[in-house]
Write a protein that holds these residues in place. Structure first.
Motif, PDB file in Angstrom:
ATOM      1  N   GLU A  79       0.822  -1.205   0.000  1.00 24.86           N
ATOM      2  CA  GLU A  79       0.000   0.000   0.000  1.00 24.86           C
ATOM      3  C   GLU A  79       0.858   1.258   0.000  1.00 24.86           C
ATOM      4  O   GLU A  79       0.515   2.253  -0.652  1.00 24.86           O
ATOM      5  CB  GLU A  79      -0.932  -0.012   1.208  1.00 24.86           C
ATOM      6  N   LYS A  80       1.962   1.219   0.727  1.00 24.96           N
ATOM      7  CA  LYS A  80       2.878   2.364   0.729  1.00 24.96           C
ATOM      8  C   LYS A  80       3.417   2.616  -0.672  1.00 24.96           C
ATOM      9  O   LYS A  80       3.488   3.774  -1.123  1.00 24.96           O
ATOM     10  CB  LYS A  80       4.031   2.083   1.712  1.00 24.96           C
ATOM     11  N   LEU A  81       3.791   1.565  -1.370  1.00 24.44           N
ATOM     12  CA  LEU A  81       4.305   1.704  -2.731  1.00 24.44           C
ATOM     13  C   LEU A  81       3.254   2.293  -3.656  1.00 24.44           C
ATOM     14  O   LEU A  81       3.520   3.244  -4.399  1.00 24.44           O
ATOM     15  CB  LEU A  81       4.767   0.335  -3.252  1.00 24.44           C
ATOM     16  N   LEU A  82       2.041   1.755  -3.616  1.00 21.32           N
ATOM     17  CA  LEU A  82       0.986   2.202  -4.531  1.00 21.32           C
ATOM     18  C   LEU A  82       0.540   3.633  -4.263  1.00 21.32           C
ATOM     19  O   LEU A  82       0.134   4.347  -5.185  1.00 21.32           O
ATOM     20  CB  LEU A  82      -0.213   1.257  -4.435  1.00 21.32           C
ATOM     21  N   HIS A  83       0.614   4.058  -3.021  1.00 23.42           N
ATOM     22  CA  HIS A  83       0.095   5.382  -2.652  1.00 23.42           C
ATOM     23  C   HIS A  83       1.143   6.485  -2.714  1.00 23.42           C
ATOM     24  O   HIS A  83       0.814   7.656  -2.474  1.00 23.42           O
ATOM     25  CB  HIS A  83      -0.500   5.337  -1.241  1.00 23.42           C
ATOM     26  N   THR A  84       2.381   6.146  -3.047  1.00 25.53           N
ATOM     27  CA  THR A  84       3.440   7.160  -3.064  1.00 25.53           C
ATOM     28  C   THR A  84       4.125   7.282  -4.417  1.00 25.53           C
ATOM     29  O   THR A  84       5.159   7.945  -4.521  1.00 25.53           O
ATOM     30  CB  THR A  84       4.505   6.854  -1.984  1.00 25.53           C
ATOM     31  N   SER A  94      -5.094   2.470  -9.887  1.00 24.91           N
ATOM     32  CA  SER A  94      -6.548   2.295  -9.765  1.00 24.91           C
ATOM     33  C   SER A  94      -6.976   0.928 -10.272  1.00 24.91           C
ATOM     34  O   SER A  94      -7.835   0.272  -9.678  1.00 24.91           O
ATOM     35  CB  SER A  94      -7.271   3.401 -10.545  1.00 24.91           C
ATOM     36  N   THR A  95      -6.354   0.487 -11.359  1.00 25.88           N
ATOM     37  CA  THR A  95      -6.687  -0.832 -11.905  1.00 25.88           C
ATOM     38  C   THR A  95      -6.309  -1.943 -10.922  1.00 25.88           C
ATOM     39  O   THR A  95      -7.074  -2.892 -10.710  1.00 25.88           O
ATOM     40  CB  THR A  95      -5.954  -1.049 -13.241  1.00 25.88           C
ATOM     41  N   ILE A  96      -5.128  -1.824 -10.330  1.00 27.74           N
ATOM     42  CA  ILE A  96      -4.684  -2.835  -9.357  1.00 27.74           C
ATOM     43  C   ILE A  96      -5.620  -2.884  -8.157  1.00 27.74           C
ATOM     44  O   ILE A  96      -6.001  -3.965  -7.686  1.00 27.74           O
ATOM     45  CB  ILE A  96      -3.244  -2.528  -8.897  1.00 27.74           C
ATOM     46  N   GLU A  97      -6.003  -1.713  -7.665  1.00 31.87           N
ATOM     47  CA  GLU A  97      -6.861  -1.675  -6.476  1.00 31.87           C
ATOM     48  C   GLU A  97      -8.275  -2.152  -6.772  1.00 31.87           C
ATOM     49  O   GLU A  97      -8.942  -2.738  -5.908  1.00 31.87           O
ATOM     50  CB  GLU A  97      -6.894  -0.249  -5.917  1.00 31.87           C
ATOM     51  N   TRP A  99      -9.229  -4.317  -9.427  1.00 30.33           N
ATOM     52  CA  TRP A  99      -9.333  -5.677  -9.954  1.00 30.33           C
ATOM     53  C   TRP A  99      -8.403  -6.675  -9.268  1.00 30.33           C
ATOM     54  O   TRP A  99      -8.492  -7.874  -9.525  1.00 30.33           O
ATOM     55  CB  TRP A  99      -9.041  -5.675 -11.456  1.00 30.33           C
ATOM     56  N   GLY A 100      -7.526  -6.197  -8.408  1.00 24.65           N
ATOM     57  CA  GLY A 100      -6.626  -7.099  -7.700  1.00 24.65           C
ATOM     58  C   GLY A 100      -6.882  -7.046  -6.201  1.00 24.65           C
ATOM     59  O   GLY A 100      -7.436  -6.072  -5.681  1.00 24.65           O
ATOM     60  N   ASP A 101      -6.494  -8.072  -5.514  1.00 26.21           N
ATOM     61  CA  ASP A 101      -6.644  -8.136  -4.054  1.00 26.21           C
ATOM     62  C   ASP A 101      -5.326  -7.677  -3.435  1.00 26.21           C
ATOM     63  O   ASP A 101      -4.364  -8.439  -3.336  1.00 26.21           O
ATOM     64  CB  ASP A 101      -6.982  -9.560  -3.614  1.00 26.21           C
ATOM     65  N   VAL A 102      -5.288  -6.407  -3.029  1.00 22.75           N
ATOM     66  CA  VAL A 102      -4.064  -5.828  -2.494  1.00 22.75           C
ATOM     67  C   VAL A 102      -3.651  -6.528  -1.207  1.00 22.75           C
ATOM     68  O   VAL A 102      -2.460  -6.641  -0.901  1.00 22.75           O
ATOM     69  CB  VAL A 102      -4.240  -4.311  -2.259  1.00 22.75           C
ATOM     70  N   THR A 103      -4.626  -7.027  -0.446  1.00 23.18           N
ATOM     71  CA  THR A 103      -4.304  -7.681   0.827  1.00 23.18           C
ATOM     72  C   THR A 103      -3.545  -8.989   0.632  1.00 23.18           C
ATOM     73  O   THR A 103      -2.888  -9.470   1.555  1.00 23.18           O
ATOM     74  CB  THR A 103      -5.590  -7.960   1.620  1.00 23.18           C
TER      75      THR A 103
END
Length: 217
Positions: A79-84, A94-97, A99-103
């Motif tokens: 999450e830190k990587l995606l949000h920074t 946005s696509t990863i969040e 259609w993908g399971d970030v957890t």
């Protein structure tokens, strides 16, 4: 440790000394963890950085925190990587969040997807720059053969030229050749009669003997 308790006369004194040493080490460790966590919170990817460079910096700090005995969840790092990352990655994030399971996503998987998107963007930028350069070259000012010979003759009368071929090359040298496209090898930066490549048949681009034939500057 042996040196620290060697002069202690009782087990109780030795034990108390060990507790004090442990408490001191624990405090230093916690202080280092807090410093690293604050550094991690302030981290953002710069526009000039690549995904690989930023991911290396991010994982290095996370590994230091883990080495000090503090657990850092993989989800937190992803999450830190995606949000920074910069806004130019917002589409893939946005696509990863969505259609993908970030957890359940690993750091390696997140880095791989961002690097693939980064590579595709770089390819599109190169194509766009090539199209713009080609369009600019096609839009370069053109002279008729009569206008060309008139300019060369004028330079010669003014004592600026020594011969017809040299005069033409001298006049051409006043222009930015990086915008000129060679009709022999299709590369930019030189004219066809200056091309080091073997001459090719160019029925459509050979300069005619008529005065109204356009010549690329």
């Amino acid at each position: 440790m042996v040196l620290a308790i060697a002069e202690k006369e009782t087990a109780k004194e030795a034990w108390n000394t060990l507790k004090e040493i442990h408490i001191g080490e624990e405090r230093v460790r916690n202080a280092n963890v807090q410093i690293l966590k604050r550094e991690l919170e302030r981290m953002y990817m710069e526009d000039a950085e690549t995904i690989g460079e930023y991911a290396m910096k991010l994982t290095t700090i996370v590994n230091k925190i883990r080495a000090l005995g503090t657990k850092v969840e993989e989800t937190t790092v992803v999450e830190k990587l995606l949000h920074t990352v910069p806004d130019k990655f917002q589409h893939i994030v946005s696509t990863i969040e969505q259609w993908g399971d970030v957890t359940k996503m690993t750091m390696a998987e997140a880095i791989g997807r961002l690097k693939a998107y980064e590579a595709s963007m770089a390819g599109r930028r190169r194509d766009k720059m090539g199209d713009q350069q080609l369009l600019y070259a096609h839009n370069e000012p053109r002279l008729t053969r009569a206008e060309w010979e008139a300019i060369v003759a004028e330079e010669k009368r003014n004592g600026e030229g020594s011969g017809s071929n040299d005069d033409k090359k001298k006049y051409r040298g006043k222009f930015d050749k990086s915008k000129v496209r060679c009709y022999n090898c299709q590369e930019f930066g030189h004219f066809a009669d200056e091309c080091p490549e073997p001459k090719k048949e160019r029925a459509l681009h050979v300069i005619a003997d008529t005065d109204d034939e356009p010549t690329l500057l």
